[in-house]
Design a protein around this motif. Structure first.
Motif, PDB file in Angstrom:
ATOM      1  N   MET A 188       0.841  -1.206   0.000  1.00 55.06           N
ATOM      2  CA  MET A 188       0.000   0.000   0.000  1.00 55.06           C
ATOM      3  C   MET A 188       0.870   1.247   0.000  1.00 55.06           C
ATOM      4  O   MET A 188       1.902   1.291   0.676  1.00 55.06           O
ATOM      5  CB  MET A 188      -0.887   0.051   1.257  1.00 55.06           C
ATOM      6  CG  MET A 188      -1.618  -1.226   1.570  1.00 55.06           C
ATOM      7  SD  MET A 188      -3.028  -1.507   0.494  1.00 55.06           S
ATOM      8  CE  MET A 188      -3.538  -3.140   1.081  1.00 55.06           C
ATOM      9  N   ASN A 189       0.436   2.270  -0.712  1.00 51.31           N
ATOM     10  CA  ASN A 189       1.087   3.570  -0.658  1.00 51.31           C
ATOM     11  C   ASN A 189       0.317   4.486   0.282  1.00 51.31           C
ATOM     12  O   ASN A 189      -0.889   4.698   0.119  1.00 51.31           O
ATOM     13  CB  ASN A 189       1.141   4.211  -2.045  1.00 51.31           C
ATOM     14  CG  ASN A 189       1.795   5.580  -2.014  1.00 51.31           C
ATOM     15  OD1 ASN A 189       3.012   5.692  -1.911  1.00 51.31           O
ATOM     16  ND2 ASN A 189       0.981   6.634  -2.081  1.00 51.31           N
ATOM     17  N   LEU A 234      -4.858  -3.012   6.847  1.00 53.61           N
ATOM     18  CA  LEU A 234      -3.837  -3.753   7.589  1.00 53.61           C
ATOM     19  C   LEU A 234      -4.028  -5.258   7.459  1.00 53.61           C
ATOM     20  O   LEU A 234      -3.048  -6.009   7.286  1.00 53.61           O
ATOM     21  CB  LEU A 234      -3.868  -3.337   9.065  1.00 53.61           C
ATOM     22  CG  LEU A 234      -3.218  -1.990   9.389  1.00 53.61           C
ATOM     23  CD1 LEU A 234      -3.595  -1.538  10.796  1.00 53.61           C
ATOM     24  CD2 LEU A 234      -1.698  -2.070   9.244  1.00 53.61           C
ATOM     25  N   LEU A 235      -5.269  -5.716   7.514  1.00 51.35           N
ATOM     26  CA  LEU A 235      -5.528  -7.149   7.357  1.00 51.35           C
ATOM     27  C   LEU A 235      -5.209  -7.608   5.938  1.00 51.35           C
ATOM     28  O   LEU A 235      -4.701  -8.725   5.735  1.00 51.35           O
ATOM     29  CB  LEU A 235      -6.982  -7.457   7.698  1.00 51.35           C
ATOM     30  CG  LEU A 235      -7.403  -7.218   9.158  1.00 51.35           C
ATOM     31  CD1 LEU A 235      -8.880  -7.542   9.337  1.00 51.35           C
ATOM     32  CD2 LEU A 235      -6.553  -8.042  10.116  1.00 51.35           C
ATOM     33  N   SER A 236      -5.487  -6.752   4.945  1.00 52.68           N
ATOM     34  CA  SER A 236      -5.175  -7.099   3.554  1.00 52.68           C
ATOM     35  C   SER A 236      -3.667  -7.157   3.338  1.00 52.68           C
ATOM     36  O   SER A 236      -3.153  -8.070   2.682  1.00 52.68           O
ATOM     37  CB  SER A 236      -5.798  -6.071   2.608  1.00 52.68           C
ATOM     38  OG  SER A 236      -7.205  -6.076   2.692  1.00 52.68           O
ATOM     39  N   HIS A 237      -2.971  -6.174   3.879  1.00 51.03           N
ATOM     40  CA  HIS A 237      -1.506  -6.192   3.797  1.00 51.03           C
ATOM     41  C   HIS A 237      -0.945  -7.460   4.425  1.00 51.03           C
ATOM     42  O   HIS A 237      -0.092  -8.149   3.838  1.00 51.03           O
ATOM     43  CB  HIS A 237      -0.921  -4.968   4.498  1.00 51.03           C
ATOM     44  CG  HIS A 237       0.502  -5.163   4.919  1.00 51.03           C
ATOM     45  ND1 HIS A 237       1.567  -5.045   4.041  1.00 51.03           N
ATOM     46  CD2 HIS A 237       1.040  -5.536   6.114  1.00 51.03           C
ATOM     47  CE1 HIS A 237       2.696  -5.314   4.679  1.00 51.03           C
ATOM     48  NE2 HIS A 237       2.397  -5.622   5.926  1.00 51.03           N
ATOM     49  N   ILE A 258       5.286  -2.101   3.471  1.00 49.59           N
ATOM     50  CA  ILE A 258       4.169  -1.168   3.339  1.00 49.59           C
ATOM     51  C   ILE A 258       4.733   0.235   3.457  1.00 49.59           C
ATOM     52  O   ILE A 258       5.813   0.444   4.033  1.00 49.59           O
ATOM     53  CB  ILE A 258       3.095  -1.445   4.416  1.00 49.59           C
ATOM     54  CG1 ILE A 258       1.799  -0.667   4.134  1.00 49.59           C
ATOM     55  CG2 ILE A 258       3.630  -1.160   5.807  1.00 49.59           C
ATOM     56  CD1 ILE A 258       0.641  -1.091   5.037  1.00 49.59           C
ATOM     57  N   ASN A 259       4.020   1.208   2.906  1.00 48.00           N
ATOM     58  CA  ASN A 259       4.498   2.590   2.859  1.00 48.00           C
ATOM     59  C   ASN A 259       3.566   3.496   3.663  1.00 48.00           C
ATOM     60  O   ASN A 259       2.347   3.329   3.639  1.00 48.00           O
ATOM     61  CB  ASN A 259       4.560   3.041   1.393  1.00 48.00           C
ATOM     62  CG  ASN A 259       4.705   4.541   1.240  1.00 48.00           C
ATOM     63  OD1 ASN A 259       3.758   5.291   1.398  1.00 48.00           O
ATOM     64  ND2 ASN A 259       5.901   4.967   0.903  1.00 48.00           N
ATOM     65  N   SER A 320      -1.245 -11.994  13.042  1.00 45.37           N
ATOM     66  CA  SER A 320      -1.054 -11.930  11.592  1.00 45.37           C
ATOM     67  C   SER A 320      -0.418 -10.611  11.169  1.00 45.37           C
ATOM     68  O   SER A 320       0.469 -10.576  10.318  1.00 45.37           O
ATOM     69  CB  SER A 320      -2.396 -12.112  10.877  1.00 45.37           C
ATOM     70  OG  SER A 320      -2.274 -11.921   9.496  1.00 45.37           O
ATOM     71  N   VAL A 321      -0.863  -9.505  11.767  1.00 44.28           N
ATOM     72  CA  VAL A 321      -0.368  -8.182  11.376  1.00 44.28           C
ATOM     73  C   VAL A 321       1.027  -7.926  11.949  1.00 44.28           C
ATOM     74  O   VAL A 321       1.902  -7.371  11.266  1.00 44.28           O
ATOM     75  CB  VAL A 321      -1.360  -7.095  11.840  1.00 44.28           C
ATOM     76  CG1 VAL A 321      -0.780  -5.707  11.609  1.00 44.28           C
ATOM     77  CG2 VAL A 321      -2.686  -7.241  11.091  1.00 44.28           C
ATOM     78  N   LYS A 322       1.233  -8.321  13.179  1.00 43.31           N
ATOM     79  CA  LYS A 322       2.514  -8.063  13.847  1.00 43.31           C
ATOM     80  C   LYS A 322       3.667  -8.736  13.097  1.00 43.31           C
ATOM     81  O   LYS A 322       3.648  -9.936  12.839  1.00 43.31           O
ATOM     82  CB  LYS A 322       2.458  -8.583  15.278  1.00 43.31           C
ATOM     83  CG  LYS A 322       3.723  -8.311  16.080  1.00 43.31           C
ATOM     84  CD  LYS A 322       3.582  -8.831  17.505  1.00 43.31           C
ATOM     85  CE  LYS A 322       4.844  -8.581  18.313  1.00 43.31           C
ATOM     86  NZ  LYS A 322       4.706  -9.085  19.708  1.00 43.31           N
ATOM     87  N   GLY A 323       4.645  -7.941  12.716  1.00 43.13           N
ATOM     88  CA  GLY A 323       5.826  -8.467  12.033  1.00 43.13           C
ATOM     89  C   GLY A 323       5.618  -8.810  10.568  1.00 43.13           C
ATOM     90  O   GLY A 323       6.476  -9.462   9.962  1.00 43.13           O
TER      91      GLY A 323
END
Length: 505
Positions: A188-189, A234-237, A258-259, A320-323
């Motif tokens: 994501m930008n 965040l979940l998609s990333h 991610i950006n 899932s998001v962490k790291g």
């Protein structure tokens, strides 16, 4: 309690960086590919060919054709869709080591999901191959504010949990088809700006907002949707990153990140209220994404101020998001004052901006077109991230000066801006910041979301009235090229003396 690192900003003046790096060269930085210098773009802002070869509209097209980019559209833009060979040759002539671009989701998968468009697939394969044949490292962004309009129409895009599945499938197509040559993926930008502009104030696509926080929006809820869209982003990333690491990374040997957009905030006054507002600024702009990515949850102050309007992470979502990143990209342009606005918390109906209880104030009169040159802010931002988030690998994905589009090709403000920021970056690297690359925004003058074609960030000028859209180098292109190519030291004085000898051909 304020973080110790924040207090450092009160011990430093707000003057330009003063150091021993007045003379510096490319070789003062680590060599490529460990550290790369390049330039950036995004698909809708440069490609053109908006309705050619199977591409369908994105939310950017819809917003542009509604007249929200000062009447400008990306229908033709820089026409890099047809001129990519010429542009890659120009990049090579300039000396770029890397090029950051985004893929148009609706060019590759016209309905947002389902069949892949062969023409879109061919274009990006051709572009990537062309870059590699010229020794230029491709850095690819998957989403740069241009969600397929079909998905926004079907279920509201990023406000729906359905987007996680569709974004992951889109990312899978990209990894599968391009990952043998693309080693750097950004999901994501600057989603922090995307959701603020698109779901709170409504001045960016998809223009969702509610009164009194945004105007001229026919749908949306400014109090809840910025938080909801961020959660789904965040979940998609994390889902795409997990897929990449599970199925592709061992074989392709690449990296995914991610950006984020970042100001450097510092207090408007030395009062404790403005000091606390400054910390809230970092928590709301940067911590909103970095805290979940590094620690697994949103900042405490955000959860306190937003209450039930900010989604909570389940244990599995947090894990899932962490790291879920190999690097963080930052878009940095300037430093700004932070001023306390705690009175906004007394309102029962609040949006993200009111929740932050902070006013962002520019360093100069709003009528001044160019950005104030604040390279010290970049240096302190990198120190802040190093101290508070474990010094992750970082790319400066965007950094550049805004000028009027039809200003002179002798763009000294941009030269001075780049000179100052690259010097500051060198100091940050020497102080231990884990920076891996720097990208100028932008390679070409392109469609800008805030100004249409009225502003300019490019190293190269394009006369939109020229049928051939000829690229013309500005002084900044010569300066950047000399920095990238020369082994001896470079200074502004030395550059002035060399102007008649070192011109990009």
């Amino acid at each position: 309690m304020l973080r110790v690192s924040l207090l450092l900003c009160f011990l430093l003046t707000i003057e330009s960086v003063s150091s021993s790096t007045d003379n510096f060269c490319r070789d003062d930085f680590p060599p490529a590919p460990a550290f790369v210098f390049g330039a950036s773009s995004s698909a809708y802002q440069v490609e053109g060919a908006a309705a050619e070869d199977g591409r369908t509209p994105s939310i950017m097209d819809t917003c542009a054709h509604a007249g929200h980019f000062h009447g400008a559209t990306g229908d033709v833009a820089c026409d890099t869709y047809h001129k990519y060979k010429e542009d890659v040759q120009l990049m090579a002539d300039t000396g770029l080591e890397a090029y950051r671009f985004s893929i148009s989701w609706s060019r590759l998968i016209p309905n947002g999901k389902g069949p892949v468009n062969p023409k879109g697939l061919q274009y990006y394969n051709n572009l990537i191959d062309q870059l590699i044949s010229h020794g230029i490292q491709p850095h690819v962004t998957l989403h740069h504010s241009d969600l397929p309009q079909a998905l926004d129409d079907e279920y509201g895009g990023w406000v729906s949990r359905k987007i996680v599945k569709d974004f992951t499938a889109y990312a899978d197509v990209c990894f599968k088809n391009f990952g043998d040559r693309v080693l750097h993926w950004t999901t994501m930008n600057e989603p922090n700006v995307f959701v603020l502009g698109g779901y709170d104030t409504g001045f960016l696509p998809p223009q969702r907002c509610s009164i009194p926080f945004g105007l001229n929006c026919s749908r949306g809820n400014s109090s809840t949707e910025p938080y909801l869209a961020t959660h789904n982003i965040l979940l998609s990333h994390a889902s795409a990153a997990r897929l990449y690491k599970k199925n592709y990374q061992d074989k392709q040997r690449g990296f995914i990140g991610i950006n984020l957009f970042a100001f450097w905030f510092f207090p408007r006054t030395k009062t404790i209220e403005d000091e606390l507002a400054t910390q809230r600024g970092f928590d709301f702009y940067i911590g909103w994404y970095l805290n979940p990515l590094v620690f697994g949850d949103y900042p405490d102050v955000m959860k306190k101020n937003a209450g039930s309007r900010i989604p909570f992470f389940t244990r599995l979502e947090s894990q899932s998001v962490k790291g879920s990143f190999d690097f963080i990209g930052f878009n940095y342009y300037l430093a700004v004052y932070a001023e306390d606005n705690s009175i906004s918390l007394k309102n029962t109906n609040r949006d993200y901006i009111a929740d932050s209880a902070m006013k962002r104030i520019g360093l100069q009169n709003d009528t001044t077109f160019e950005f104030p040159i604040t390279p010290w802010g970049l240096q302190r931002l990198l120190e802040y991230v190093k101290q508070n988030y474990g010094n992750p690998p970082i790319y400066i994905h965007e950094n550049g000066q805004r000028t009027r589009r039809n200003s002179s090709l002798e763009d000294w403000p941009r030269v001075k801006y780049l000179d100052g920021h690259i010097q500051a970056l060198l100091e940050a690297v020497r102080n231990g910041s884990n920076v891996r690359g720097y990208f100028v925004w932008s390679f070409l003058d392109s469609l800008e979301l805030l100004d249409g074609y009225e502003s300019s960030y490019g190293l190269y000028y394009i006369d939109l009235d020229d049928p051939d859209l000829r690229r013309q180098p500005k002084l900044s292109a010569h300066w950047y090229s000399q920095f990238l190519k020369r082994k001896n030291v470079i200074s502004l004085d030395g550059f002035i003396k060399s102007l008649s000898h070192d011109r990009v051909q």
